[in-house]
Design a protein around this motif. Structure first.
Motif, mmCIF file in Angstrom:
data_model
loop_
_atom_site.group_PDB
_atom_site.id
_atom_site.type_symbol
_atom_site.label_atom_id
_atom_site.label_comp_id
_atom_site.label_asym_id
_atom_site.label_seq_id
_atom_site.Cartn_x
_atom_site.Cartn_y
_atom_site.Cartn_z
ATOM 1 N N GLN A 22 -1.463 -2.268 6.136
ATOM 2 C CA GLN A 22 -1.873 -1.500 4.967
ATOM 3 C C GLN A 22 -2.603 -0.248 5.410
ATOM 4 N N GLY A 23 -2.717 0.733 4.508
ATOM 5 C CA GLY A 23 -3.624 1.848 4.725
ATOM 6 C C GLY A 23 -3.005 3.130 5.219
ATOM 7 N N HIS A 24 -1.691 3.210 5.328
ATOM 8 C CA HIS A 24 -1.096 4.428 5.860
ATOM 9 C C HIS A 24 0.295 4.617 5.270
ATOM 10 N N LEU A 25 0.567 5.805 4.749
ATOM 11 C CA LEU A 25 1.888 6.119 4.218
ATOM 12 C C LEU A 25 2.615 6.997 5.227
ATOM 13 N N PRO A 26 3.716 6.516 5.793
ATOM 14 C CA PRO A 26 4.451 7.353 6.747
ATOM 15 C C PRO A 26 5.069 8.548 6.041
ATOM 16 N N VAL A 27 4.887 9.733 6.591
ATOM 17 C CA VAL A 27 5.386 10.936 5.945
ATOM 18 C C VAL A 27 6.836 11.188 6.322
#
Length: 358
Positions: A22-27
């Motif tokens: 959790q905690g990170h959105l891949p760009v």
């Protein structure tokens, strides 16, 4: 600037679990997947920046036969244990630096590679952990080492408290493009006479006092200086240069290298690398990225211009605003050394960088 204690290699197999990180959105995820085309991959794809596993999971879910996921941060690999078991032997978790990705792929039995993806810079998880010392918004020890506080090599506090004022100013200017670098370095040198600067907020306050207060919408005054120290502590641009050369060596003909950058220093290096290795503009190169006239291109560019996030992604993930994706497909021309002077690297990195193509 850090000792070369690498490559390391695969870590112990993780316990089975399907819980995602959790905690990170891949760009630019859709764009990265389109470039790599995992379902058609004839071999393993290496994710050189595992982080929270966004790219790795998506590549596996899209049908890649195998992914080698690399990270220099042990905590990223520990988090991955919560979900990696669901992929069985299709996923190998490897501790190491992506500048050694060719050697790490060999150790994992994955060479030659069908693809490499790199998401350059600090991760959201690292910024959100005060104890790591990356953020000027949360108080914590002034560390910034991506391998963690137990790693060898100097921390940000070591640089801030021991470097001569002129050397500190050079780091702030070359790695942070901070115009007030001399003023800030002078203030730091004066402040440390009263005692060591140990925390992120203490340093941020010193820097902020040297600069005008940020207007609404402008970055925090300490942004450039913290970026510069982080890059210096982790030799980030040197690692990037080594990774580009390592990817050229590791990729099979037809394999794809996809690199996502977030600031101009990184993007300039990647842009000039691809320009040189694809024959330059019109095949003739440039004064910034020279190529040998007789050399065959080592990459075919997938796009002449960088790919940027669309409005829909920007609406759900503002971090994507500065992201740029550049990608190329490996030809069958043999890999070759390249002079780092043509990559647009700051002088500090060129001075300490070993021969990139070695």
């Amino acid at each position: 600037m850090l000792p070369a204690d690498r490559p390391r290699g695969p870590i112990a197999p993780p316990p089975a679990s399907t819980a995602p990180g959790q905690g990170h959105l891949p760009v630019l995820l859709a764009e990265v997947l389109a470039a790599l085309d995992p379902a058609q991959a004839k071999g393993a794809i290496l994710d050189g920046t595992l982080g929270d596993g966004g790219y790795t999971r998506a590549i596996l879910d899209a049908g890649a036969p195998r992914v080698v996921a690399v990270d220099r941060d042990p905590s990223a690999l520990l988090r991955a244990r919560a979900w990696a078991g669901a992929y069985g032997d299709r996923l190998a978790l490897v501790e190491g630096r992506f500048g050694d990705l060719d050697a790490l792929a060999e150790q994992a039995g994955a060479a030659p590679l069908a693809g490499v993806v790199l998401d350059i810079g600090v991760s959201s998880m690292q910024l959100d952990e005060p104890g790591r010392g990356f953020s000027f918004l949360r108080d914590g020890p002034l560390d910034m080492r991506m391998e963690g506080a137990e790693a060898d090599g100097p921390s940000a506090a070591d640089l801030v408290n021991t470097l001569p004022e002129a050397a500190l100013a050079d780091i702030l200017f070359q790695y942070g493009e901070e115009r007030a670098s001399r003023r800030i370095a002078k203030a730091i040198a004066a402040a440390r006479e009263a005692g060591p600067i140990r925390t992120t907020l203490a340093l941020a306050e010193i820097i902020s006092a040297c600069l005008p207060r940020a207007k609404p919408g402008q970055p925090h005054p300490a942004t450039r200086s913290f970026q510069a120290l982080r890059i210096a502590v982790n030799d980030e641009l040197g690692e990037l240069a080594r990774a580009l050369a390592a990817a050229e060596r590791a990729l099979a003909p037809g394999g794809v290298l996809a690199v996502v950058t977030f600031h101009s220093l990184e993007d300039r290096v990647v842009k000039r690398w691809f320009a040189a290795r694809s024959g330059g503009a019109g095949g003739g190169g440039s004064r910034h990225a020279p190529v040998e006239e007789t050399a065959a291109p080592r990459f075919d560019l997938l796009s002449r211009r960088p790919v940027e996030a669309g409005e829909a992604e920007l609406a759900r993930n503002p971090r994507a605003r500065s992201a740029r994706l550049r990608a190329g497909r490996r030809t069958d021309a043999p890999a070759a050394p390249m002079d780092p002077h043509g990559l647009g690297l700051p002088g500090l990195t060129v001075a300490t960088l070993k021969e990139v193509g070695r």
